[in-house]
Scaffold this motif. Structure first.
Motif, PDB file in Angstrom:
ATOM      1  N   LEU A   1      -3.383   3.262  -2.056  1.00 11.68           N
ATOM      2  CA  LEU A   1      -3.514   2.463  -3.265  1.00 11.68           C
ATOM      3  C   LEU A   1      -2.571   1.270  -3.204  1.00 11.68           C
ATOM      4  O   LEU A   1      -1.474   1.358  -2.641  1.00 11.68           O
ATOM      5  N   VAL A   2      -2.975   0.168  -3.789  1.00 10.31           N
ATOM      6  CA  VAL A   2      -2.104  -0.992  -3.916  1.00 10.31           C
ATOM      7  C   VAL A   2      -1.155  -0.706  -5.071  1.00 10.31           C
ATOM      8  O   VAL A   2      -1.587  -0.321  -6.161  1.00 10.31           O
ATOM      9  N   THR A   3       0.129  -0.838  -4.823  1.00 15.51           N
ATOM     10  CA  THR A   3       1.127  -0.650  -5.871  1.00 15.51           C
ATOM     11  C   THR A   3       1.898  -1.956  -6.039  1.00 15.51           C
ATOM     12  O   THR A   3       2.368  -2.532  -5.065  1.00 15.51           O
TER      13      THR A   3
ATOM     14  N   LYS B   1     -10.297  -3.019  -6.005  1.00 14.68           N
ATOM     15  CA  LYS B   1      -9.991  -3.500  -7.356  1.00 14.68           C
ATOM     16  C   LYS B   1      -8.912  -4.576  -7.288  1.00 14.68           C
ATOM     17  O   LYS B   1      -8.969  -5.572  -8.023  1.00 14.68           O
TER      18      LYS B   1
ATOM     19  N   ASN C   1      -1.115   6.904  -0.338  1.00 15.46           N
ATOM     20  CA  ASN C   1      -2.479   7.295  -0.711  1.00 15.46           C
ATOM     21  C   ASN C   1      -3.483   6.160  -0.527  1.00 15.46           C
ATOM     22  O   ASN C   1      -4.643   6.296  -0.893  1.00 15.46           O
TER      23      ASN C   1
ATOM     24  N   LEU D   1       0.850  -1.192   0.000  1.00 13.41           N
ATOM     25  CA  LEU D   1       0.000   0.000   0.000  1.00 13.41           C
ATOM     26  C   LEU D   1       0.884   1.240   0.000  1.00 13.41           C
ATOM     27  O   LEU D   1       1.834   1.336   0.780  1.00 13.41           O
ATOM     28  N   ASN D   2       0.566   2.193  -0.868  1.00 14.20           N
ATOM     29  CA  ASN D   2       1.336   3.438  -0.850  1.00 14.20           C
ATOM     30  C   ASN D   2       0.689   4.429   0.120  1.00 14.20           C
ATOM     31  O   ASN D   2      -0.315   4.126   0.773  1.00 14.20           O
TER      32      ASN D   2
ATOM     33  N   LEU E   1      -1.022   0.451 -10.287  1.00 10.91           N
ATOM     34  CA  LEU E   1      -1.620   1.104  -9.122  1.00 10.91           C
ATOM     35  C   LEU E   1      -3.120   0.897  -9.190  1.00 10.91           C
ATOM     36  O   LEU E   1      -3.726   1.066 -10.250  1.00 10.91           O
ATOM     37  N   MET E   2      -3.722   0.505  -8.052  1.00 12.00           N
ATOM     38  CA  MET E   2      -5.168   0.268  -8.031  1.00 12.00           C
ATOM     39  C   MET E   2      -5.696   0.421  -6.623  1.00 12.00           C
ATOM     40  O   MET E   2      -4.931   0.381  -5.663  1.00 12.00           O
ATOM     41  N   THR E   3      -7.005   0.558  -6.521  1.00 16.35           N
ATOM     42  CA  THR E   3      -7.623   0.616  -5.202  1.00 16.35           C
ATOM     43  C   THR E   3      -7.578  -0.776  -4.578  1.00 16.35           C
ATOM     44  O   THR E   3      -7.516  -1.787  -5.299  1.00 16.35           O
ATOM     45  N   PRO E   4      -7.617  -0.870  -3.251  1.00 13.26           N
ATOM     46  CA  PRO E   4      -7.644  -2.186  -2.613  1.00 13.26           C
ATOM     47  C   PRO E   4      -8.814  -3.059  -3.086  1.00 13.26           C
ATOM     48  O   PRO E   4      -8.650  -4.265  -3.278  1.00 13.26           O
TER      49      PRO E   4
END
Length: 107
Positions: free
Chosen positions: A33-35, A86, A31, A28-29, A81-84
């Motif tokens: 977001l999953v990176t 997603k 922000n 998680l970054n 990069l995506m939302t958790p």
């Protein structure tokens, strides 16, 4: 509940490429977001080699010279990069494909 069918067409962009990856790194970054950085891991080639050839037998012996400092390298191919939510959805999709729940070969 009323439903509506929507058709979606897939279009590959001009810079579309396929990459083989054998690992990923991320989390998680800041922000939230999953990176995920996907990489290809490979052994590092020596910068050069020296060959000794026995003139009588023709046997070749190789000795590495100018060995680089690293035994291997990880070439980062792409970062996603995506939302958790997603990420969970995509993870489940991958598991379903691997487990044969979808896109199963016809028997």
């Amino acid at each position: 509940m009323e439903t509506k069918k929507v058709k979606v067409k897939y279009i590959k962009t001009k810079d579309f490429t396929q990459k083989f990856v054998n690992g990923a790194y991320g989390g998680l970054n800041l922000n939230g977001l999953v990176t995920l950085k996907f990489y290809y891991e490979d052994l590092t080639l020596p910068e050069s080699v020296e060959l000794e050839v026995d003139e009588k037998t023709g046997l070749v012996e190789e000795s590495k010279i100018n060995k680089q400092e690293f035994d291997g390298e990880r070439r980062v191919e792409i970062e996603l990069l995506m939302t958790p939510d997603k990420a969970k959805e995509i993870a489940q999709f991958i598991l379903d494909v691997v487990e044969g729940k979808i896109f199963k070969d016809k028997e």
